[in-house]
Design a protein around this motif. Structure first.
Motif, PDB file in Angstrom:
ATOM      1  N   HIS A  66     -13.553   5.201   1.634  1.00 11.26           N
ATOM      2  CA  HIS A  66     -13.167   6.525   2.136  1.00 11.26           C
ATOM      3  C   HIS A  66     -14.409   7.402   2.255  1.00 11.26           C
ATOM      4  O   HIS A  66     -14.487   8.269   3.099  1.00 11.26           O
ATOM      5  N   ASP A 107       0.960   2.270   3.648  1.00 11.15           N
ATOM      6  CA  ASP A 107       0.200   3.445   3.200  1.00 11.15           C
ATOM      7  C   ASP A 107       1.115   4.665   3.109  1.00 11.15           C
ATOM      8  O   ASP A 107       0.694   5.796   3.396  1.00 11.15           O
ATOM      9  N   HIS A 147       0.855  -1.196   0.000  1.00 10.87           N
ATOM     10  CA  HIS A 147       0.000   0.000   0.000  1.00 10.87           C
ATOM     11  C   HIS A 147       0.886   1.239   0.000  1.00 10.87           C
ATOM     12  O   HIS A 147       1.457   1.609   1.021  1.00 10.87           O
ATOM     13  N   HIS A 197      -4.306   6.265  -5.382  1.00 10.53           N
ATOM     14  CA  HIS A 197      -5.751   6.459  -5.308  1.00 10.53           C
ATOM     15  C   HIS A 197      -6.389   6.497  -6.699  1.00 10.53           C
ATOM     16  O   HIS A 197      -5.848   7.112  -7.617  1.00 10.53           O
ATOM     17  N   SER A 238     -11.236   0.265  -0.837  1.00 12.62           N
ATOM     18  CA  SER A 238     -11.253   1.063   0.388  1.00 12.62           C
ATOM     19  C   SER A 238     -12.510   1.908   0.455  1.00 12.62           C
ATOM     20  O   SER A 238     -12.913   2.507  -0.541  1.00 12.62           O
ATOM     21  N   GLU A 274      -5.582   1.767  -5.426  1.00 14.67           N
ATOM     22  CA  GLU A 274      -6.475   1.807  -4.267  1.00 14.67           C
ATOM     23  C   GLU A 274      -7.810   2.317  -4.785  1.00 14.67           C
ATOM     24  O   GLU A 274      -8.011   3.515  -4.969  1.00 14.67           O
ATOM     25  N   HIS A 323      -7.568  -0.929   4.799  1.00 15.63           N
ATOM     26  CA  HIS A 323      -7.767  -0.335   6.141  1.00 15.63           C
ATOM     27  C   HIS A 323      -9.205  -0.481   6.666  1.00 15.63           C
ATOM     28  O   HIS A 323      -9.942   0.505   6.823  1.00 15.63           O
TER      29      HIS A 323
HETATM   30 ZN   LIG Z   1      -7.007   4.675   1.838  1.00 13.32          ZN
END
Ligand SMILES: [Zn+2]
Ligand SMILES: [Zn+2]
Length: 274
Positions: free
Chosen positions: A114, A233, A6, A39, A112, A86, A160
């Motif tokens: 978010h 991350d 990540h 991302h 993920s 991601e 996460h």
């Molecule tokens: Zn994230």
């Protein structure tokens, strides 16, 4: 350290360093694999009218993928580069997300959560959204989205998983039982979907001061047989691999001796005992 799956880089606007700097750092710190996983571009909000520096613009995505694959070739024999994304999960935008995932030959895609609607719950600029909200209700919404994300089958690794705790907003002590039930329901959805989950060590440096997920959820995930990956991350090449020795130690302590790795979206396992 074995793998860091990540990582981000400067294209997203809130990270520093070129992709190659992360790969070089990976060689330096002795990683056997580095996963590049920037991302996904924003889809459901207009980048021109949203918070700046959230993600790379859509027209950068092909260049990102191309650069990742050229690094994978160039560093072959020194470090195994894996090309990832991601990917966000945004309820109601599954078709658009799937189109991005299917457009490129990813090694893996992280799923993920978010966003709850237009609120990015991981953005420090948006914590005012917690004001006046029922914290447990936000947790319900969040874990419901995690379950739905896993159930789509679009992702290889859930990211996460308990990041909703990031800024330290937590349900009251007497609501612990319900919080645990929400977390466990999400883990069961992940286990059922067959996708892996990451142990994201970055939480240790956040207000919650715990990895994502925390020890209780991680123990539960291992009991459910969910394959695990490791990620720092990192948003800075110098932070690559941060806290991963602690994360590996925790996995070993909980009886987990291998991590899942991916190529061409096919999963295999790498032993932690080397
Ligand atoms: Zn994230
Ligand atoms: Zn980021």
């Amino acid at each position: 350290m074995r793998v860091d799956y990540h990582t981000h880089h400067e294209r997203c606007g809130h990270a520093v360093g070129k992709l190659e700097a992360y790969v070089q750092r990976g060689v330096e710190i002795g990683l056997s694999q580095i996963g590049l996983s920037d991302h996904m571009p924003l889809l459901h909000v207009d980048p021109a009218h949203y918070y700046p520096e959230m993600a790379m613009p859509m027209d950068e995505l092909p260049r990102y993928v191309e650069e990742c694959f050229s690094l994978k070739e160039r560093y072959r024999g020194q470090i195994d580069v894996r090309v990832g994304l991601e990917g966000d999960y945004i309820e109601g935008w599954e078709t658009e997300i799937r189109a991005i995932i299917e457009r490129y030959p990813w090694d893996y895609v992280i799923g993920s959560v978010h966003f709850l609607g237009e609120w990015d719950i991981t953005d420090f600029r948006q914590t005012h959204h917690w004001e006046g909200k029922d914290v447990l209700q936000v947790y319900r919404q969040y874990y419901d989205a995690v379950s739905k994300a896993a159930t789509t089958g679009m992702y290889d690794i859930m990211g996460h998983t308990d990041v909703i705790k990031r800024f330290g907003f937590a349900p009251a002590a007497e609501q612990t039982e319900e919080r645990i039930a929400l977390e466990n329901a999400a883990l069961q959805a992940i286990a059922k979907s067959g996708c892996a989950m990451e142990l994201n060590a970055s939480g240790l440096s956040k207000p919650c001061a715990e990895m994502f997920p925390g020890r209780r959820m991680l123990t539960e995930a291992i009991q459910l047989g969910i394959p695990l990956t490791l990620g720092s991350d990192a948003h800075d090449p110098l932070k690559l691999g941060d806290y991963l020795p602690e994360a590996e130690a925790l996995l070993r302590e909980l009886g987990c001796t291998e991590v899942a790795v991916f190529e061409g979206r096919q999963r295999s396992f790498l032993s932690l005992n080397v």
